[in-house]
Design an enzyme around this catalytic site. Sequence first.
Site, PDB file in Angstrom:
ATOM      1  N   ARG A   1       5.184   3.072  -0.112  1.00  0.00           N
ATOM      2  CA  ARG A   1       6.633   2.879  -0.170  1.00  0.00           C
ATOM      3  C   ARG A   1       7.324   4.198   0.140  1.00  0.00           C
ATOM      4  NH1 ARG A   1       9.891  -0.798  -2.320  1.00  0.00           N
ATOM      5  NH2 ARG A   1       8.408  -1.959  -3.563  1.00  0.00           N
TER       6      ARG A   1
ATOM      7  N   LYS B   1       2.355  15.704   5.844  1.00  0.00           N
ATOM      8  CA  LYS B   1       2.033  15.884   4.418  1.00  0.00           C
ATOM      9  C   LYS B   1       0.747  15.121   4.152  1.00  0.00           C
ATOM     10  CE  LYS B   1       5.334  12.227   3.270  1.00  0.00           C
ATOM     11  NZ  LYS B   1       6.401  11.840   2.361  1.00  0.00           N
TER      12      LYS B   1
ATOM     13  N   ASP C   1       7.282  15.255   9.405  1.00  0.00           N
ATOM     14  CA  ASP C   1       6.908  14.747   8.080  1.00  0.00           C
ATOM     15  C   ASP C   1       5.415  14.848   7.821  1.00  0.00           C
ATOM     16  OD1 ASP C   1       7.514  13.877   5.566  1.00  0.00           O
ATOM     17  OD2 ASP C   1       7.624  11.755   6.092  1.00  0.00           O
TER      18      ASP C   1
ATOM     19  N   ASN D   1       0.530  11.340   4.689  1.00  0.00           N
ATOM     20  CA  ASN D   1       0.633  10.782   6.043  1.00  0.00           C
ATOM     21  C   ASN D   1      -0.593  11.065   6.892  1.00  0.00           C
ATOM     22  OD1 ASN D   1       3.075   9.615   5.571  1.00  0.00           O
ATOM     23  ND2 ASN D   1       4.305  11.208   6.568  1.00  0.00           N
TER      24      ASN D   1
ATOM     25  N   ILE E   1       0.812  -1.226   0.000  1.00  0.00           N
ATOM     26  CA  ILE E   1       0.000   0.000   0.000  1.00  0.00           C
ATOM     27  C   ILE E   1       0.844   1.275   0.000  1.00  0.00           C
ATOM     28  CG2 ILE E   1      -2.071  -1.049   1.015  1.00  0.00           C
ATOM     29  CD1 ILE E   1      -1.194   0.254   3.716  1.00  0.00           C
TER      30      ILE E   1
ATOM     31  N   LYS F   1       4.882  -2.066   8.281  1.00  0.00           N
ATOM     32  CA  LYS F   1       5.993  -1.300   7.712  1.00  0.00           C
ATOM     33  C   LYS F   1       7.233  -2.176   7.769  1.00  0.00           C
ATOM     34  CE  LYS F   1       8.501   3.039   8.233  1.00  0.00           C
ATOM     35  NZ  LYS F   1       8.547   4.361   8.850  1.00  0.00           N
TER      36      LYS F   1
ATOM     37  N   TYR G   1      13.066   4.279   2.802  1.00  0.00           N
ATOM     38  CA  TYR G   1      13.618   3.180   3.570  1.00  0.00           C
ATOM     39  C   TYR G   1      12.638   2.025   3.743  1.00  0.00           C
ATOM     40  CZ  TYR G   1      17.717   5.603   5.514  1.00  0.00           C
ATOM     41  OH  TYR G   1      18.908   6.219   5.703  1.00  0.00           O
TER      42      TYR G   1
ATOM     43  N   VAL H   1       5.355  -0.563   2.800  1.00  0.00           N
ATOM     44  CA  VAL H   1       4.235  -0.761   3.715  1.00  0.00           C
ATOM     45  C   VAL H   1       3.219  -1.693   3.073  1.00  0.00           C
ATOM     46  CG1 VAL H   1       2.474   0.380   5.118  1.00  0.00           C
ATOM     47  CG2 VAL H   1       4.646   1.527   4.682  1.00  0.00           C
TER      48      VAL H   1
HETATM   49  C1  C58 Z   1      -0.840   5.623   2.583  1.00  0.00           C
HETATM   50  N1  C58 Z   1      -0.179   6.884   2.257  1.00  0.00           N
HETATM   51  S1  C58 Z   1       4.159   4.485   7.084  1.00  0.00           S
HETATM   52  C2  C58 Z   1       0.088   4.468   2.287  1.00  0.00           C
HETATM   53  N2  C58 Z   1       1.342   4.577   2.988  1.00  0.00           N
HETATM   54  C3  C58 Z   1       1.451   4.312   4.311  1.00  0.00           C
HETATM   55  N3  C58 Z   1       0.357   3.886   4.989  1.00  0.00           N
HETATM   56  C4  C58 Z   1       0.424   3.656   6.325  1.00  0.00           C
HETATM   57  N4  C58 Z   1       1.538   3.860   7.045  1.00  0.00           N
HETATM   58  C5  C58 Z   1       2.632   4.253   6.385  1.00  0.00           C
HETATM   59  N5  C58 Z   1      -3.074   2.212   8.173  1.00  0.00           N
HETATM   60  C6  C58 Z   1       2.652   4.485   5.008  1.00  0.00           C
HETATM   61  C7  C58 Z   1       3.981   4.835   4.553  1.00  0.00           C
HETATM   62  C8  C58 Z   1       4.895   4.854   5.607  1.00  0.00           C
HETATM   63  C9  C58 Z   1       6.351   5.121   5.470  1.00  0.00           C
HETATM   64  C10 C58 Z   1       6.774   4.948   4.044  1.00  0.00           C
HETATM   65  C11 C58 Z   1       5.839   5.639   3.105  1.00  0.00           C
HETATM   66  C12 C58 Z   1       4.443   5.053   3.163  1.00  0.00           C
HETATM   67  C13 C58 Z   1      -0.780   3.160   6.986  1.00  0.00           C
HETATM   68  C14 C58 Z   1      -0.817   2.955   8.348  1.00  0.00           C
HETATM   69  C15 C58 Z   1      -1.997   2.480   8.924  1.00  0.00           C
HETATM   70  C16 C58 Z   1      -3.048   2.419   6.844  1.00  0.00           C
HETATM   71  C17 C58 Z   1      -1.903   2.895   6.217  1.00  0.00           C
HETATM   72  C18 C58 Z   1      -2.109   5.493   1.759  1.00  0.00           C
HETATM   73  C19 C58 Z   1      -3.019   4.391   2.240  1.00  0.00           C
HETATM   74  C20 C58 Z   1      -3.790   4.525   3.380  1.00  0.00           C
HETATM   75  C21 C58 Z   1      -4.626   3.493   3.817  1.00  0.00           C
HETATM   76  C22 C58 Z   1      -4.649   2.306   3.110  1.00  0.00           C
HETATM   77  C23 C58 Z   1      -3.896   2.158   1.957  1.00  0.00           C
HETATM   78  C24 C58 Z   1      -3.079   3.204   1.520  1.00  0.00           C
END
Ligand code: C58
Length: 523
Positions: A190, A308, A306, A311, A188, A211, A193, A196
């Site tokens: 990237r 944005k 961070d 996030n 979902i 993660k 580093y 996810v």
């Molecule tokens: C969301 N921008 S930590 C996808 N990316 C991430 N989603 C979540 N945590 C993180 N429930 C990321 C990223 C992290 C560090 C590297 C960059 C990406 C997350 C945490 C908890 C859901 C997502 C978009 C998204 C949100 C929800 C579902 C699918 C995609």
Amino acid sequence: MRSFWIEFLTAAASHPFPAIPGDIPTPYDFDHMFPNVPAAPGMPCAGEDRSIYRRGARRWRKLYRVNGHIFQAKRFNRRAFCAFCQDRIWGLGRQGFKCIQCKLLVHKKCHKLVQKPCSNEHVDPVEVKEDANGESTLGRASSVRSRAEPEPLPETPPAPPAPVRAEDLEPGSQRHYSLEDFELIRVIGRGSYAKVLMVELKRTKRVYAMKVIKKALVTDDEDIDWVQTEKHVFETASNHPFLVGLHSCFQTPSRLFFVIEFVRGGDLMFHMQRQRRLPEEHARFYAAEISLALHFLHERGVIYRDLKLDNVLLDHEGHIKLTDYGMCKEGVRPGDTTSTFCGTPNYIAPEILRGEEYGFSVDWWALGVLTYEMLAGRSPFDIAQAADNPDQNTEDYLFQVILEKTIRIPRSLSVKAASVLKGFLNKNPAERLGCGEGAFLDIVNHPFFKSIEWEMLEQKQVVPPFKPRLEGERDLANFPPEFTDEPVHLTPDDDTVIADIDQSEFEGFEYVNPLLMSLEDCV
Ligand code: C58
């Protein structure tokens, strides 16, 4: 004479903000945003504007160049001696400098005095490269896998320790999780580093975000500090309604895993792409919930660094939750400052760009950028019109704009909205909204937030302006489509890479959140 370079790591670019007013894509037409074929792979399509892509956060590290050496600040665990004065390098923090080419070790205080030239200056020049996303990267960034690259064979999970069942343990003791306990559903997100994944805990069928960080990318001392910080912040965050909480942590020989509570409604970037711009009432709600989350972190000595659209996640009701604590700085007391150059280009505060010491002010700046994006449907530093001119489409140019350009606020916005944006986007951190004497109260009392009932809001008693449409627990409609065809498996462990990892650095990483554990047992 001292000079420093700034090295940075890039993250994958991903889906675009629709650039043309009225051109609001439906959930299914993202693949057709740019219907033409680029002139060459990696080149933009006609009408494609690179300034509108998601961009990942980076940590820059300073490199000090003396006599051909390229020094980087290091913390030394083992016995290390200074090549200049012969004394031991010891103490807390990053007491020493190490040349990234010839590995020479010196005290920080001695590095400028080194006479001996670097022995292999020619071997590994830190050169500017273009990665697959067209973003320029320096040095280590080449270790970042680009999304275009196909992943090799699926990983055979490393032999896990004999599974221990919760029932077999003494009361009070907890089992740790392992990769085997989870089914990997899909990628979902990237970052530079991390990758996810959406995963399911097999035993309970509950869904989590996972993660995954490759240890080989974090073997630098300062990176290990950062992993610790991320874990601490997760522990703190687990107590706040607007911050994602941690379920558990575990590791394999090659990777670290953070299992995070799953937030189902997608992120604000994705929602902005559908909405174009938000009504003030909606933007006010999100900005207020984000303010509470930031204030909570600040009160506990954490700079988030961070903030944005990517996030800011939306839960099933439409409340926000901030994710990704990988850029956080902890242990900051009021008035304390730090100086690491890090963040996501579009959101980096001027004081960071000026190389000044900074504090919590950088988060309020980023909230200004984000609120502007919600209200105006574009970045305050939009350089879209400059996209065709290569000179104006660089990070340096963006930084120059952030530092120098007077921010223009669309006339369509209300006076109060314009005032809150000007408040947060003040280039002088001392005068910025949220950073003065009154600090958080200045935000609470700002006319833009007059209608907000802050106590009710913090208790999630205010009905969100928008409820994400979700069909079921695993509904994917709100998720960014760019990762759909990406294989979900992890690449096999490479023994030669693992052999170079000092596993003792990651001792004790395992963790199980007792609160979430007991919740799980309720089901
Ligand atoms: C969301 N921008 S930590 C996808 N990316 C991430 N989603 C979540 N945590 C993180 N429930 C990321 C990223 C992290 C560090 C590297 C960059 C990406 C997350 C945490 C908890 C859901 C997502 C978009 C998204 C949100 C929800 C579902 C699918 C995609």
